[in-house]
Design a protein around this motif. Structure first.
Motif, PDB file in Angstrom:
ATOM      1  N   MET A 149      -0.673  -3.502 -19.276  1.00 37.08           N
ATOM      2  CA  MET A 149      -1.516  -2.681 -18.439  1.00 37.08           C
ATOM      3  C   MET A 149      -0.800  -2.440 -17.126  1.00 37.08           C
ATOM      4  N   LYS A 150      -0.488  -1.200 -16.898  1.00 35.80           N
ATOM      5  CA  LYS A 150       0.361  -0.815 -15.769  1.00 35.80           C
ATOM      6  C   LYS A 150      -0.213  -1.254 -14.416  1.00 35.80           C
ATOM      7  N   GLN A 151      -1.514  -1.057 -14.207  1.00 36.84           N
ATOM      8  CA  GLN A 151      -2.108  -1.394 -12.903  1.00 36.84           C
ATOM      9  C   GLN A 151      -2.008  -2.892 -12.627  1.00 36.84           C
ATOM     10  N   PHE A 152      -2.244  -3.707 -13.646  1.00 34.37           N
ATOM     11  CA  PHE A 152      -2.153  -5.156 -13.453  1.00 34.37           C
ATOM     12  C   PHE A 152      -0.707  -5.553 -13.172  1.00 34.37           C
ATOM     13  N   ARG A 153       0.206  -5.005 -13.943  1.00 31.33           N
ATOM     14  CA  ARG A 153       1.625  -5.310 -13.739  1.00 31.33           C
ATOM     15  C   ARG A 153       2.031  -4.983 -12.303  1.00 31.33           C
ATOM     16  N   GLU A 154       1.638  -3.820 -11.815  1.00 34.82           N
ATOM     17  CA  GLU A 154       1.978  -3.424 -10.446  1.00 34.82           C
ATOM     18  C   GLU A 154       1.351  -4.365  -9.423  1.00 34.82           C
ATOM     19  N   ALA A 155       0.115  -4.784  -9.653  1.00 32.44           N
ATOM     20  CA  ALA A 155      -0.551  -5.707  -8.730  1.00 32.44           C
ATOM     21  C   ALA A 155       0.164  -7.050  -8.697  1.00 32.44           C
ATOM     22  N   VAL A 156       0.552  -7.563  -9.853  1.00 35.67           N
ATOM     23  CA  VAL A 156       1.264  -8.844  -9.910  1.00 35.67           C
ATOM     24  C   VAL A 156       2.617  -8.723  -9.220  1.00 35.67           C
ATOM     25  N   GLU A 157       3.350  -7.661  -9.531  1.00 34.53           N
ATOM     26  CA  GLU A 157       4.670  -7.489  -8.933  1.00 34.53           C
ATOM     27  C   GLU A 157       4.587  -7.351  -7.418  1.00 34.53           C
ATOM     28  N   ALA A 158       3.480  -6.806  -6.912  1.00 30.64           N
ATOM     29  CA  ALA A 158       3.267  -6.691  -5.464  1.00 30.64           C
ATOM     30  C   ALA A 158       2.639  -7.962  -4.884  1.00 30.64           C
ATOM     31  N   ARG A 159       2.284  -8.915  -5.776  1.00 27.98           N
ATOM     32  CA  ARG A 159       1.596 -10.156  -5.385  1.00 27.98           C
ATOM     33  C   ARG A 159       0.289  -9.833  -4.642  1.00 27.98           C
ATOM     34  N   ASP A 160      -0.369  -8.777  -5.089  1.00 26.43           N
ATOM     35  CA  ASP A 160      -1.611  -8.293  -4.490  1.00 26.43           C
ATOM     36  C   ASP A 160      -2.792  -8.908  -5.242  1.00 26.43           C
ATOM     37  N   THR A 161      -3.250 -10.067  -4.770  1.00 25.40           N
ATOM     38  CA  THR A 161      -4.314 -10.785  -5.481  1.00 25.40           C
ATOM     39  C   THR A 161      -5.636 -10.034  -5.462  1.00 25.40           C
ATOM     40  N   ASP A 162      -5.897  -9.250  -4.414  1.00 26.31           N
ATOM     41  CA  ASP A 162      -7.135  -8.466  -4.384  1.00 26.31           C
ATOM     42  C   ASP A 162      -7.122  -7.398  -5.472  1.00 26.31           C
ATOM     43  N   ALA A 163      -5.982  -6.732  -5.642  1.00 23.02           N
ATOM     44  CA  ALA A 163      -5.875  -5.708  -6.689  1.00 23.02           C
ATOM     45  C   ALA A 163      -5.959  -6.342  -8.074  1.00 23.02           C
ATOM     46  N   MET A 164      -5.356  -7.517  -8.237  1.00 23.12           N
ATOM     47  CA  MET A 164      -5.442  -8.219  -9.524  1.00 23.12           C
ATOM     48  C   MET A 164      -6.905  -8.529  -9.846  1.00 23.12           C
ATOM     49  N   GLU A 165      -7.614  -9.083  -8.881  1.00 20.13           N
ATOM     50  CA  GLU A 165      -9.014  -9.458  -9.088  1.00 20.13           C
ATOM     51  C   GLU A 165      -9.882  -8.236  -9.378  1.00 20.13           C
TER      52      GLU A 165
ATOM     53  N   PRO B  73      -6.166  -0.346 -26.153  1.00 20.09           N
ATOM     54  CA  PRO B  73      -6.709  -1.176 -25.083  1.00 20.09           C
ATOM     55  C   PRO B  73      -5.992  -2.524 -24.926  1.00 20.09           C
ATOM     56  N   GLN B  74      -4.964  -2.756 -25.719  1.00 20.45           N
ATOM     57  CA  GLN B  74      -4.265  -4.033 -25.674  1.00 20.45           C
ATOM     58  C   GLN B  74      -2.844  -3.855 -25.155  1.00 20.45           C
ATOM     59  N   SER B  75      -2.447  -4.784 -24.310  1.00 21.59           N
ATOM     60  CA  SER B  75      -1.098  -4.780 -23.752  1.00 21.59           C
ATOM     61  C   SER B  75      -0.493  -6.166 -23.868  1.00 21.59           C
ATOM     62  N   ALA B  76       0.816  -6.197 -24.030  1.00 22.13           N
ATOM     63  CA  ALA B  76       1.579  -7.434 -23.978  1.00 22.13           C
ATOM     64  C   ALA B  76       2.635  -7.252 -22.893  1.00 22.13           C
ATOM     65  N   LEU B  77       2.597  -8.106 -21.878  1.00 21.73           N
ATOM     66  CA  LEU B  77       3.549  -8.031 -20.776  1.00 21.73           C
ATOM     67  C   LEU B  77       4.435  -9.274 -20.844  1.00 21.73           C
TER      68      LEU B  77
ATOM     69  N   THR C 114       9.741 -18.515 -20.240  1.00 16.04           N
ATOM     70  CA  THR C 114       9.536 -17.177 -20.773  1.00 16.04           C
ATOM     71  C   THR C 114       8.107 -17.137 -21.284  1.00 16.04           C
ATOM     72  N   GLY C 115       7.432 -16.006 -21.075  1.00 13.22           N
ATOM     73  CA  GLY C 115       6.050 -15.937 -21.528  1.00 13.22           C
ATOM     74  C   GLY C 115       5.583 -14.523 -21.758  1.00 13.22           C
ATOM     75  N   CYS C 116       4.321 -14.448 -22.141  1.00 11.99           N
ATOM     76  CA  CYS C 116       3.708 -13.154 -22.401  1.00 11.99           C
ATOM     77  C   CYS C 116       2.242 -13.205 -21.987  1.00 11.99           C
ATOM     78  N   ASP C 117       1.824 -12.193 -21.253  1.00 12.93           N
ATOM     79  CA  ASP C 117       0.410 -11.989 -20.933  1.00 12.93           C
ATOM     80  C   ASP C 117      -0.138 -10.998 -21.952  1.00 12.93           C
ATOM     81  N   PHE C 118      -1.133 -11.416 -22.709  1.00 13.84           N
ATOM     82  CA  PHE C 118      -1.811 -10.531 -23.653  1.00 13.84           C
ATOM     83  C   PHE C 118      -3.117 -10.097 -22.995  1.00 13.84           C
ATOM     84  N   ILE C 119      -3.255  -8.816 -22.747  1.00 13.96           N
ATOM     85  CA  ILE C 119      -4.389  -8.289 -21.985  1.00 13.96           C
ATOM     86  C   ILE C 119      -5.153  -7.278 -22.826  1.00 13.96           C
ATOM     87  N   THR C 120      -6.480  -7.426 -22.830  1.00 12.78           N
ATOM     88  CA  THR C 120      -7.359  -6.451 -23.472  1.00 12.78           C
ATOM     89  C   THR C 120      -8.263  -5.876 -22.401  1.00 12.78           C
ATOM     90  N   VAL C 121      -8.408  -4.541 -22.415  1.00 12.90           N
ATOM     91  CA  VAL C 121      -9.293  -3.887 -21.458  1.00 12.90           C
ATOM     92  C   VAL C 121     -10.478  -3.273 -22.191  1.00 12.90           C
TER      93      VAL C 121
END
Length: 141
Positions: free
Chosen positions: A1-17, A65-69, A81-88
């Motif tokens: 999920m692009k928006q979550f990835r961008e929030a994590v990379e920016a370390r923007d916890t408000d956007a993540m939440e 609706p599913q992403s693997a990051l 090494t890991g993977c975030d499995f996200i469902t929206v």
């Protein structure tokens, strides 16, 4: 999920939440029982940001609706090494968030580091839930 990835990379916890559904379910790579709810999931994600260093997403796979990051990071001096499995859901908010990590040494380092964070995580989640309840009570008056 692009928006979550961008929030994590920016370390923007408000956007993540903000991307978490109220009833999101978080499945940890080092805990048996999943955690349910936005407050505890957001607090866990903040804790993860405190223990991960040199974090980077390397690949994103999206299927509806599913992403693997796929990511690489360090916990202390251990490479992980890991993977975030996200469902929206239909509203675009994250309803399921599962993390897998390897190798075993990395999972062990993560378990130890997150264990040291857990009192703070629970306190943050409890405070957030209290603030949400007070806001809801204030709106109903």
């Amino acid at each position: 999920m692009k928006q979550f990835r961008e929030a994590v990379e920016a370390r923007d916890t408000d956007a993540m939440e903000a991307l978490l559904a109220p009833d999101v379910v978080f499945t940890s790579p080092v805990a048996f029982k999943p955690y349910a709810g936005k407050a505890v999931t957001a607090a866990i994600l903040r804790g993860v940001l405190r223990v991960f260093s040199d974090f980077r997403y390397e690949r994103e796979i999206v299927d509806g609706p599913q992403s693997a990051l796929i990511f690489r990071t360090k916990v202390g001096d251990t490479d992980v090494t890991g993977c975030d499995f996200i469902t929206v859901g239909d509203d675009g908010l994250i309803t399921e968030f599962m993390v897998m990590v390897r190798p075993l040494r990395g999972a062990t380092a993560l378990a130890e580091a997150m264990g040291a964070q857990f009192d703070q995580i629970l306190a943050e989640a409890s405070a957030a839930e209290s603030n949400t309840e007070q806001a809801v009570e204030g709106q109903s008056r």
